[in-house]
Scaffold this active site. Structure first.
Site, short mmCIF file in Angstrom:
data_model
loop_
_atom_site.label_atom_id
_atom_site.label_comp_id
_atom_site.label_asym_id
_atom_site.label_seq_id
_atom_site.Cartn_x
_atom_site.Cartn_y
_atom_site.Cartn_z
N PRO A 25 10.04 -0.52 -26.86
CA PRO A 25 9.63 1.02 -26.34
C PRO A 25 10.11 1.96 -27.61
O PRO A 25 11.28 1.68 -28.25
CB PRO A 25 10.65 1.27 -25.25
CG PRO A 25 11.70 0.41 -25.25
CD PRO A 25 11.14 -0.78 -26.00
N MET A 26 9.19 2.64 -28.18
CA MET A 26 9.11 3.61 -29.22
C MET A 26 8.91 4.94 -29.37
O MET A 26 7.62 5.05 -29.37
CB MET A 26 8.91 2.66 -30.68
CG MET A 26 9.89 1.55 -30.93
SD MET A 26 8.94 0.69 -32.45
CE MET A 26 7.58 -0.08 -31.67
N THR A 27 9.72 5.99 -29.23
CA THR A 27 9.37 7.20 -29.40
C THR A 27 8.48 7.61 -30.27
O THR A 27 8.79 7.29 -31.57
CB THR A 27 10.69 8.20 -29.24
OG1 THR A 27 11.38 7.94 -27.75
CG2 THR A 27 10.49 9.54 -29.46
N GLY A 59 9.90 6.12 -24.67
CA GLY A 59 10.48 6.50 -23.63
C GLY A 59 9.71 7.83 -23.00
O GLY A 59 9.03 8.68 -23.81
N GLN A 102 8.54 3.32 -20.18
CA GLN A 102 10.16 3.19 -20.26
C GLN A 102 10.32 4.76 -19.72
O GLN A 102 10.10 5.62 -20.28
CB GLN A 102 10.63 3.15 -21.41
CG GLN A 102 12.08 2.99 -21.26
CD GLN A 102 12.91 2.96 -22.59
OE1 GLN A 102 12.51 4.04 -23.74
NE2 GLN A 102 13.49 2.05 -23.03
N HIS A 169 15.49 3.29 -18.72
CA HIS A 169 16.15 3.40 -19.95
C HIS A 169 17.58 3.53 -19.65
O HIS A 169 18.02 4.92 -19.43
CB HIS A 169 15.64 4.46 -21.05
CG HIS A 169 16.01 4.44 -22.30
ND1 HIS A 169 16.96 3.71 -22.72
CD2 HIS A 169 15.46 5.12 -23.38
CE1 HIS A 169 17.26 3.90 -24.11
NE2 HIS A 169 16.42 4.49 -24.43
N GLY A 170 18.56 2.48 -19.83
CA GLY A 170 19.81 2.69 -19.67
C GLY A 170 20.71 2.56 -20.80
O GLY A 170 22.07 2.38 -20.49
N ALA A 171 19.85 2.53 -22.13
CA ALA A 171 20.76 2.10 -23.39
C ALA A 171 20.86 3.52 -24.34
O ALA A 171 20.80 4.62 -24.06
CB ALA A 171 19.96 1.18 -23.93
N HIS A 172 21.47 3.28 -25.34
CA HIS A 172 21.49 3.95 -26.72
C HIS A 172 21.87 5.39 -26.61
O HIS A 172 21.76 6.47 -27.03
CB HIS A 172 20.02 4.05 -26.89
CG HIS A 172 19.22 2.87 -27.46
ND1 HIS A 172 18.22 2.64 -27.60
CD2 HIS A 172 19.83 1.46 -27.42
CE1 HIS A 172 17.62 1.55 -27.99
NE2 HIS A 172 18.70 0.71 -27.76
N TYR A 174 22.00 7.53 -23.73
CA TYR A 174 21.16 8.57 -23.15
C TYR A 174 21.99 8.62 -21.79
O TYR A 174 22.97 7.92 -21.40
CB TYR A 174 19.69 8.34 -23.09
CG TYR A 174 19.16 8.29 -24.49
CD1 TYR A 174 19.06 9.64 -25.10
CD2 TYR A 174 18.95 7.26 -25.26
CE1 TYR A 174 18.49 9.90 -26.26
CE2 TYR A 174 18.28 7.47 -26.48
CZ TYR A 174 18.21 8.61 -27.09
OH TYR A 174 17.73 8.74 -28.51
C1 FMN Z 1 10.49 4.97 -34.27
C2 FMN Z 1 11.37 4.37 -33.05
C3 FMN Z 1 11.52 5.03 -31.82
C4 FMN Z 1 12.33 4.33 -30.84
N1 FMN Z 1 12.32 4.91 -29.58
C5 FMN Z 1 13.18 4.19 -28.71
C6 FMN Z 1 12.77 4.65 -27.08
O1 FMN Z 1 12.12 5.54 -26.90
N2 FMN Z 1 13.47 4.00 -26.19
C7 FMN Z 1 14.09 2.82 -26.60
O2 FMN Z 1 14.65 2.15 -25.66
N3 FMN Z 1 14.33 2.31 -27.90
C8 FMN Z 1 13.68 3.03 -28.86
N4 FMN Z 1 13.77 2.53 -30.35
C9 FMN Z 1 14.50 1.20 -30.55
C10 FMN Z 1 13.45 -0.10 -30.46
O3 FMN Z 1 12.91 -0.05 -29.17
C11 FMN Z 1 13.98 -1.18 -30.64
O4 FMN Z 1 15.15 -1.72 -29.86
C12 FMN Z 1 14.37 -1.32 -32.35
O5 FMN Z 1 13.52 -0.46 -33.16
C13 FMN Z 1 14.97 -2.33 -32.89
O6 FMN Z 1 14.03 -3.44 -32.73
P1 FMN Z 1 12.94 -3.46 -34.32
O7 FMN Z 1 14.15 -4.20 -35.20
O8 FMN Z 1 12.19 -4.80 -33.90
O9 FMN Z 1 12.49 -2.60 -34.69
C14 FMN Z 1 12.91 3.30 -31.23
C15 FMN Z 1 12.80 2.49 -32.48
C16 FMN Z 1 12.11 3.14 -33.57
C17 FMN Z 1 11.99 2.51 -34.74
#
Ligand code: FMN
Length: 366
Positions: A25-27, A59, A102, A169-172, A174
């Site tokens: 998942p990537m914002t 997300g 997500q 989304h229960g991580a990071h 938030y």
């Molecule tokens: C641009 C960007 C946005 C992200 N947004 C989210 C998000 O919305 N939700 C989430 O759980 N993780 C988010 N992440 C973390 C990623 O899901 C992932 O765990 C992290 O990039 C590590 O994986 P990678 O090394 O393959 O990039 C984001 C990462 C990036 C690079």
């Protein structure tokens, strides 16, 4: 080493995916007023067409007045946003892909650099985002009850729209993670407590409500992280026993797949074993797990936000752990954000065509 083993199908309840690779998942903040556009739909369907096994959406926030700090992050509520998501999942299915949204509540946040703010203050277990940032209000029990229902409604809508699964989304750092962490959860009611198990009550109730709304046969993924944006080396669970007290109640509440977020998948969780977070979660719960974190890249993602580029790297260590049965699925973030064709290139062993990641990729929906 061949990556053949990553191309075996995987099935669990509503999920039937063609390989083991998950788009993390990537914002992206390309959804004005919270509504995913046609460009967002094509961004995801390009990945489905190019053999990504399971796509997890960026997300997407639930129906609470301060669940987001950014006007361009998609909502997962309201007629217009849900119609946008319907377009996304239909596009992904038309290309033979699978996808889950997500669902997200940010909790207490820093103000967004754009100056945009929700109509009411940020909310969380306390006023704190981390020990050094106080920027919201502590939720009442009524706020908590309404938030749990809002997670459930989002999950029910995901199923109704035709998504294949849902990720909570229960991580990071938030909202849900703010309840887990004693630095942000100083509550004296039933949602607080001295132990991680006690502070997991909110998450357990969210999972139970989501399960109630989607039924037994719909796959529920829960994303968790030990690390916090304010403290990369933080561990919520400091021992395997503490991790058991955290994960088992969540597993019993209805989680099907634990998505274990690390910045570097090869880092061991506890001394005395090389198992990573996903490895421990699988060992403890017996449930399926997803690993993530710098798969196929030589630099981690938080450094990427500071402008650091990363080059492609070998998958050998990942495959060694996968073959050992540490996890079932592998999430890949930046490589798939930068290149819709990453999975195909891995499958066909076209390593010389891999592009790595640089922060310019964030500027557009490639
Ligand atoms: C641009 C960007 C946005 C992200 N947004 C989210 C998000 O919305 N939700 C989430 O759980 N993780 C988010 N992440 C973390 C990623 O899901 C992932 O765990 C992290 O990039 C590590 O994986 P990678 O090394 O393959 O990039 C984001 C990462 C990036 C690079």
């Amino acid at each position: 080493m061949s990556s053949e083993q990553l191309f075996k199908p995987f099935s669990l309840k509503s999920l039937n995916i063609k390989n083991r690779i998950v788009m993390a998942p990537m914002t992206r903040s390309f959804s004005p007023n919270g509504i995913p556009t046609a460009d967002v739909a094509s961004y995801y369907s390009r990945r489905a067409a190019a053999q990504v096994g399971l796509i997890l959406s960026e997300g997407t926030v639930i129906d609470r007045p301060s669940s987001s700090n950014d006007a361009n992050i998609p909502h997962f509520y309201g007629t217009a946003a849900l119609a946008g998501w319907k377009n996304v999942i239909d596009g992904v299915h038309a290309e033979g892909g699978s996808m889950g949204p997500q669902i997200w509540h940010m909790g207490v946040m820093a103000n967004h650099h754009s100056g945009w703010k929700p109509s009411v203050p940020f909310e969380g277990p306390s006023e704190y985002n981390n020990p050094n940032l106080k920027n919201g209000v502590a939720m009442t029990e009524a706020d908590i009850a309404d938030t749990i229902l809002a997670f459930g409604r989002a999950a029910a809508d995901a199923k109704k729209l035709g998504f294949d699964c849902v990720e909570i989304h229960g991580a990071h750092g938030y909202l849900i993670d703010q309840f887990f962490w004693d630095a942000t959860n100083n509550r004296t009611d039933q949602y607080g407590g001295k132990t991680l198990a006690e502070r997991s009550r909110f998450a357990v109730e969210v999972v139970k409500e989501v399960r109630k709304q989607v039924g037994e046969d719909f796959a529920i993924i829960l994303r968790l992280s030990q690390w916090k944006p304010a403290d990369y080396n933080f561990q919520l669970a400091k021992t395997p026993e503490e991790m058991e007290s955290w994960l088992l109640p969540l597993s019993e509440a209805g989680v099907d797949i634990f998505h274990c977020s690390q910045r570097r998948f090869w880092e061991p969780e506890f001394e005395g074993s090389d198992l990573n977070f996903a490895g421990w979660a699988k060992k403890i719960t017996g449930k399926a797990t997803i690993t993530v974190g710098s798969v196929g890249l030589n630099g981690e993602f938080l450094a990427a936000f500071a402008g650091e580029s990363s080059q492609p790297s070998s998958l050998d260590e990942l495959l060694r752990r996968f073959d050992r049965g540490d996890f079932d699925l592998v999430a890949v973030g930046r490589p798939i954000l930068a290149d819709p064709h990453w999975v195909e290139k891995i499958k066909e062993n076209k390593t010389e065509e891999l592009v790595g990641f640089s922060k310019e990729a964030l500027g557009a929906l490639l």
